[in-house]
Each structure stands twice: as structure tokens, then as C-alpha cells.
Design a protein around this motif. Structure first.
Motif, PDB file in Angstrom:
ATOM      1  N   THR A  11     -75.683 -18.213 -18.188  1.00  0.00           N
ATOM      2  CA  THR A  11     -74.698 -17.128 -18.219  1.00  0.00           C
ATOM      3  C   THR A  11     -74.989 -16.058 -17.174  1.00  0.00           C
ATOM      4  N   ALA A  12     -76.061 -16.203 -16.417  1.00  0.00           N
ATOM      5  CA  ALA A  12     -76.395 -15.203 -15.408  1.00  0.00           C
ATOM      6  C   ALA A  12     -75.402 -15.268 -14.258  1.00  0.00           C
ATOM      7  N   GLU A  13     -75.047 -14.093 -13.729  1.00  0.00           N
ATOM      8  CA  GLU A  13     -74.173 -14.033 -12.568  1.00  0.00           C
ATOM      9  C   GLU A  13     -74.946 -14.469 -11.330  1.00  0.00           C
ATOM     10  N   PRO A  14     -74.326 -15.274 -10.462  1.00  0.00           N
ATOM     11  CA  PRO A  14     -75.032 -15.671  -9.241  1.00  0.00           C
ATOM     12  C   PRO A  14     -75.374 -14.454  -8.382  1.00  0.00           C
ATOM     13  N   THR A  16     -76.090 -12.575  -4.688  1.00  0.00           N
ATOM     14  CA  THR A  16     -75.390 -12.716  -3.420  1.00  0.00           C
ATOM     15  C   THR A  16     -76.180 -13.653  -2.501  1.00  0.00           C
ATOM     16  N   LYS A 128     -74.006 -21.018  -5.877  1.00  0.00           N
ATOM     17  CA  LYS A 128     -73.302 -21.647  -6.986  1.00  0.00           C
ATOM     18  C   LYS A 128     -74.277 -22.052  -8.080  1.00  0.00           C
ATOM     19  N   GLU A 129     -73.729 -22.299  -9.262  1.00  0.00           N
ATOM     20  CA  GLU A 129     -74.499 -22.922 -10.329  1.00  0.00           C
ATOM     21  C   GLU A 129     -74.511 -24.428 -10.138  1.00  0.00           C
ATOM     22  N   TRP A 137     -80.513 -22.134  -8.390  1.00  0.00           N
ATOM     23  CA  TRP A 137     -79.236 -21.854  -7.754  1.00  0.00           C
ATOM     24  C   TRP A 137     -79.040 -22.851  -6.619  1.00  0.00           C
TER      25      TRP A 137
END
Length: 236
Positions: A11-14, A16, A128-129, A137
Motif C-alpha cells: 500500500t506504500a506510494e511509489p 519519485t 512501479k510496483e 520497486w
């Protein structure tokens, strides 16, 4: 991996791309260092050849390599200063120009892999995931310049700590994979530097070939002056 940790990672945001590449560069290509590395090239016919080298990296895209073993290449040096690459041949007592994408000492790394390791400058891309690798990542990169090591790269890096490379795939502009790499044996080199000590580069065209680069020492606290990066200093 616990289910809670897995859930948090998924659920972590990628981050930058800039942040990921900055972390990658900080561990794989610190601003300055002295190092000793070994490369073993495994060839199509099953033979191997090993190289031992001393490496000096300076600021502003400068790097110099002294080959110590085997005896056949002792005295050879490589120099990068900005966009220029040379190899010094002691038998000729002069330096010859190198292309950044030529094979490094006939192995499966190219010259830019070793002498031009700055992904922040050389690539743009997206993070990306990868559902198959929830602790990593996937960074998909496109080269900004033809001087970059490859036209495009897929790089898997750790989420925690951010940016340690695990696996790489390297492509031509047409999308053909040229090389793949595995990064292993994370080692504490001191002065806060923890990074993979071993890189295995596999040739995806001649699949019997691969090369291993083993970093024995990396000293980021060493004093590195500009005097060692002039063309006239080669051979001295």
C-alpha cells in the motif's frame, strides 16, 4: 515476511524516480572514492580470465583505473574525464580513445557500466510496483543521451532501505535485451556505505558468457585530488 509488513509494502506510494536514482547513485557511485575490484570474465568456450584493478573516482565525471593483474594487462590504465574515455597502452606509451558502449576488457560489462555510473544524470523514467516482488520497486528507465550505458533499463531496487539494486535488465532502443545483472552480497564498506559487493552481468545474446565484478574495498573517505585525472598523467 509477515502479512502486516507485506500489506504495508503493497500500500506504500511509489517514491519519485529522482529519489530512487539519487539513492542508487549514492551507494553505487559515491561522489569520490578509492577502491579495489576484481572482474572475472567467463567466455563462450568455458575459459575464464580474471582482472584486478585499482579504481579512483573524482568529482565532475572523473574516473581512473589501473590494471594490476594479469601480467598481460599490467600497466594498462583507463581514464574517463567528462564525456571522454581513454585506455593507456604501455607498449605504445600513449592513450587511445574508447567508446562508452564497447566491452570492458572483453567481458560482459561495457565501459560505461564501469566508468559512467550516474543514473540520475543519464536516465528518466517511472517507478512501479511489481506484484511478484512486493519488497522491491521496479524502475523503468529511458536514456537521456547516447553516451548512457544502455538505451533503456529495467531496474529492481529494495524498498527498505530504498535504492539498493537487486536485478537489472538492459535493452537496445528496439527493445532487445542485451544484458541482465544480479546484485548480491551486500557489504558494509565503512563510512556509512552499504552496497552490493558482487555484480554478475549475463550476456543475453551469447548466453554462455557472463562476467562477475567483486568489489573488495571502497573507501569514500579517501582524499581524491584532480591531478590524477589528466590525460598527461597516464602512465605515471
Amino acid at each position: 515476511m509477515t502479512s502486516l509488513l507485506l500489506s504495508l509494502l503493497l500500500t506504500a506510494e511509489p517514491p519519485t524516480t529522482k529519489d530512487v536514482l539519487a539513492k542508487y547513485d549514492a551507494v553505487m557511485a559515491p561522489p569520490t572514492f578509492k577502491a579495489v575490484a576484481l572482474m572475472t570474465a567467463h567466455r563462450d568456450d568455458g575459459t575464464t580470465r580474471g582482472y584486478k584493478m585499482a579504481i579512483l573516482k573524482g568529482v565532475d565525471d572523473k574516473m581512473r583505473i589501473w590494471f594490476q593483474e594479469p601480467a598481460a594487462v599490467r600497466g594498462q590504465e583507463m581514464l574517463r574525464n567528462g564525456e571522454n574515455f581513454w585506455v593507456y597502452m604501455p607498449n605504445l606509451k600513449r592513450a587511445l580513445r574508447l567508446a562508452s558502449r564497447d566491452n570492458f576488457q572483453g567481458g560482459d560489462f561495457n565501459n560505461a557500466d564501469v566508468l559512467r555510473a550516474n543514473y540520475t544524470r543519464d536516465y528518466d523514467g517511472v517507478v512501479k510496483e511489481d506484484p511478484k516482488k512486493p519488497d522491491q520497486w521496479l524502475v523503468e528507465l529511458k536514456a537521456k543521451t547516447t553516451e548512457s550505458a544502455y538505451d533503456s533499463v529495467k531496474l529492481w531496487v529494495t524498498r527498505e532501505p530504498l535504492g539498493l539494486p537487486v536485478h537489472g535488465e538492459y535493452f537496445t532502443s528496439s527493445g532487445k535485451m542485451l544484458r541482465s545483472a544480479d546484485f548480491s552480497d551486500v557489504k558494509d564498506f565503512g563510512n556509512g556505505l552499504k552496497r552490493p559487493a558482487k555484480i554478475t552481468m549475463r550476456n543475453e545474446i551469447s548466453t554462455q558468457r557472463y562476467s562477475e565484478m567483486l568489489w573488495e574495498t571502497v573507501d569514500t573517505a579517501a582524499t581524491v585530488g584532480d591531478g590524477k585525472f589528466g590525460l598527461s598523467d597516464l602512465g605515471h
